[in-house]
Design an enzyme around this catalytic site. Sequence first.
Site, PDB file in Angstrom:
ATOM      1  N   ASN A 190     -30.663  -6.389  18.636  1.00  0.00           N
ATOM      2  CA  ASN A 190     -29.952  -7.292  17.720  1.00  0.00           C
ATOM      3  C   ASN A 190     -29.151  -8.326  18.495  1.00  0.00           C
ATOM      4  O   ASN A 190     -28.344  -9.054  17.927  1.00  0.00           O
ATOM      5  CB  ASN A 190     -28.975  -6.512  16.840  1.00  0.00           C
TER       6      ASN A 190
ATOM      7  N   HIS B 242     -28.982  -2.975   2.789  1.00  0.00           N
ATOM      8  CA  HIS B 242     -28.690  -1.994   3.843  1.00  0.00           C
ATOM      9  C   HIS B 242     -27.979  -0.741   3.315  1.00  0.00           C
ATOM     10  O   HIS B 242     -27.222  -0.804   2.335  1.00  0.00           O
ATOM     11  CB  HIS B 242     -27.778  -2.691   4.864  1.00  0.00           C
TER      12      HIS B 242
ATOM     13  N   GLU C 109     -28.052  -9.281   1.133  1.00  0.00           N
ATOM     14  CA  GLU C 109     -27.955  -9.702   2.525  1.00  0.00           C
ATOM     15  C   GLU C 109     -28.437 -11.136   2.563  1.00  0.00           C
ATOM     16  O   GLU C 109     -29.147 -11.573   1.655  1.00  0.00           O
ATOM     17  CB  GLU C 109     -28.851  -8.814   3.397  1.00  0.00           C
TER      18      GLU C 109
ATOM     19  N   SER D 248     -33.294  -7.270   7.135  1.00  0.00           N
ATOM     20  CA  SER D 248     -33.572  -6.769   8.479  1.00  0.00           C
ATOM     21  C   SER D 248     -34.978  -6.250   8.691  1.00  0.00           C
ATOM     22  O   SER D 248     -35.405  -6.078   9.821  1.00  0.00           O
ATOM     23  CB  SER D 248     -32.573  -5.677   8.830  1.00  0.00           C
TER      24      SER D 248
ATOM     25  N   ASP E 131     -23.849 -10.098   2.755  1.00  0.00           N
ATOM     26  CA  ASP E 131     -23.756  -9.481   4.077  1.00  0.00           C
ATOM     27  C   ASP E 131     -24.582 -10.300   5.068  1.00  0.00           C
ATOM     28  O   ASP E 131     -25.807 -10.393   4.943  1.00  0.00           O
ATOM     29  CB  ASP E 131     -24.282  -8.036   3.979  1.00  0.00           C
TER      30      ASP E 131
ATOM     31  N   HIS F 231     -27.261  -9.969  10.042  1.00  0.00           N
ATOM     32  CA  HIS F 231     -28.319 -10.478  10.924  1.00  0.00           C
ATOM     33  C   HIS F 231     -28.318 -11.995  11.024  1.00  0.00           C
ATOM     34  O   HIS F 231     -29.234 -12.577  11.592  1.00  0.00           O
ATOM     35  CB  HIS F 231     -29.686  -9.978  10.441  1.00  0.00           C
TER      36      HIS F 231
ATOM     37  N   LYS G  77     -23.797  -7.441  16.346  1.00  0.00           N
ATOM     38  CA  LYS G  77     -25.174  -7.883  16.581  1.00  0.00           C
ATOM     39  C   LYS G  77     -25.170  -9.134  17.457  1.00  0.00           C
ATOM     40  O   LYS G  77     -24.876  -9.033  18.641  1.00  0.00           O
ATOM     41  CB  LYS G  77     -25.890  -8.008  15.245  1.00  0.00           C
TER      42      LYS G  77
HETATM   43  C1  LIG Z   1     -26.062  -3.414  11.080  1.00  0.00           C
HETATM   44  C2  LIG Z   1     -25.706  -3.686   9.671  1.00  0.00           C
HETATM   45  C3  LIG Z   1     -24.483  -3.273   9.147  1.00  0.00           C
HETATM   46  C4  LIG Z   1     -23.537  -2.392   9.903  1.00  0.00           C
HETATM   47  O1  LIG Z   1     -22.801  -3.119  10.811  1.00  0.00           O
HETATM   48  P1  LIG Z   1     -22.116  -2.317  12.023  1.00  0.00           P
HETATM   49  O2  LIG Z   1     -21.094  -3.245  12.541  1.00  0.00           O
HETATM   50  O3  LIG Z   1     -23.222  -2.021  12.977  1.00  0.00           O
HETATM   51  O4  LIG Z   1     -21.536  -1.078  11.438  1.00  0.00           O
HETATM   52  C5  LIG Z   1     -24.160  -3.645   7.857  1.00  0.00           C
HETATM   53  N1  LIG Z   1     -25.012  -4.376   7.121  1.00  0.00           N
HETATM   54  C6  LIG Z   1     -26.219  -4.761   7.573  1.00  0.00           C
HETATM   55  C7  LIG Z   1     -27.114  -5.564   6.702  1.00  0.00           C
HETATM   56  C8  LIG Z   1     -26.613  -4.420   8.871  1.00  0.00           C
HETATM   57  O5  LIG Z   1     -27.800  -4.797   9.317  1.00  0.00           O
END
Ligand SMILES: *Cc1c(COP(=O)(O)O)cnc(C)c1O
Length: 393
Positions: free
Chosen positions: A48, A137, A181, A185, A211, A214, A245
């Site tokens: 990532n 997610h 999102e 992902s 969210d 990514h 990431k």
């Molecule tokens: C990786 C991810 C998370 C979690 O984030 P972390 O900081 O790794 O806990 C939350 N939402 C999505 C969509 C992710 O891909």
Amino acid sequence: MSKLHLQSFEKALHTLTDMGQYRSIPVIQHQGKWIEKEGKRMLNLSSNDYLGLASNQALREAFGEQYKGRSFPAFSTSSSRLLTGAFTEHKQLETVMATIFQREACLLFNSGYHANIGILSAIADRQTLIIADKLVHASLIDGIRLSGAKFLRYRHNDYTHLMQLLTTYYAQYERIIIVTESVFSMDGDIADLPQLVALKREFPTILLYVDEAHAIGVYGENGLGMADQQACIADIDFLVGTFGKALASMGAYVICDEVVKQYLINTVRSFIFSTALPPICVAWTLFLIEQLSSFTQQRQHLYQLSKQLQSAIRLLGQDVLSQTCIVPYMIGDNLTTVKRAERLQQQGFYCLPIRPPTVPKETARIRFSLTADMTEQELNTLISCLNHQEVGI
Ligand SMILES: *Cc1c(COP(=O)(O)O)cnc(C)c1O
């Protein structure tokens, strides 16, 4: 532990193994964009670290230089920020984040997981309706479950379906939260945020929760994410992202209104009851955030690589939905997928087979995740391996 208990845990593990779902932590060494596993060096296509910042030694050294002759920020806050864990670094990062996003406020969390489970469960209750994209997610699902809210899902990126659900249920709830999102992902496809923003005009009780895990760092002229690229930062009520990431650090944020921030400080249990991020880590995040708009070259290079891989896979006859640096190579059958991923690993590409239940049945795939420190030549070699696999060589 008693034998009886041990046996029952063991039995559960056997069941997972039988279903092909047993997980274990791989033993790997990291060397920049390379990883070494069982003595074999491979280009990491499962990372990532989209901008290549985590593997960038020069950045780490430049960060260290700042502290020449003085001590590093603390390595622990030793408590929640509401007790004695308040440090200037956190406040500074929140101020800078709110400023670059041109919004009132930013609140930090220990991780994206903390942010999603904490915020959703604090802003929704049994009188709330949450409607989420089918593919969101696990951390978002967990937050929704914790909230106890009425929960519906719309088919992935299908806003006609979302509209049907809204029309049916709108009148029954005082608060409706749409959760998505921005970059998904597993398929690397993206949400149409302006279209979701437009729904808020039609249905004023809607709140938008996006969210950007990514997307932050990678998209938008200043690297602020898909909401930046799609010009709708101002219209998203809860704009969440992780520093873990592309931003090569740890922790997460929400961009929101000031009143909302104060509400979250008072209600989010994962914020109140957990030790705050180490100041040294927050200082590192700040160091990178302050340079974020200058990583244009990395973003452009990554964009070129992404286009190249997308078209190569399209040439193999696949319908490529990806518009990002996450590019799945669809195979379908589980066993073939595992075999092909193994073959690519032997050829020096660390990529992983993704199978159901992580993705829908019959859509097993190899997921490629590109990063800005890969070269065009490395990608060409991968593409030629894929071409050869396709004709069975
Ligand atoms: C990786 C991810 C998370 C979690 O984030 P972390 O900081 O790794 O806990 C939350 N939402 C999505 C969509 C992710 O891909």
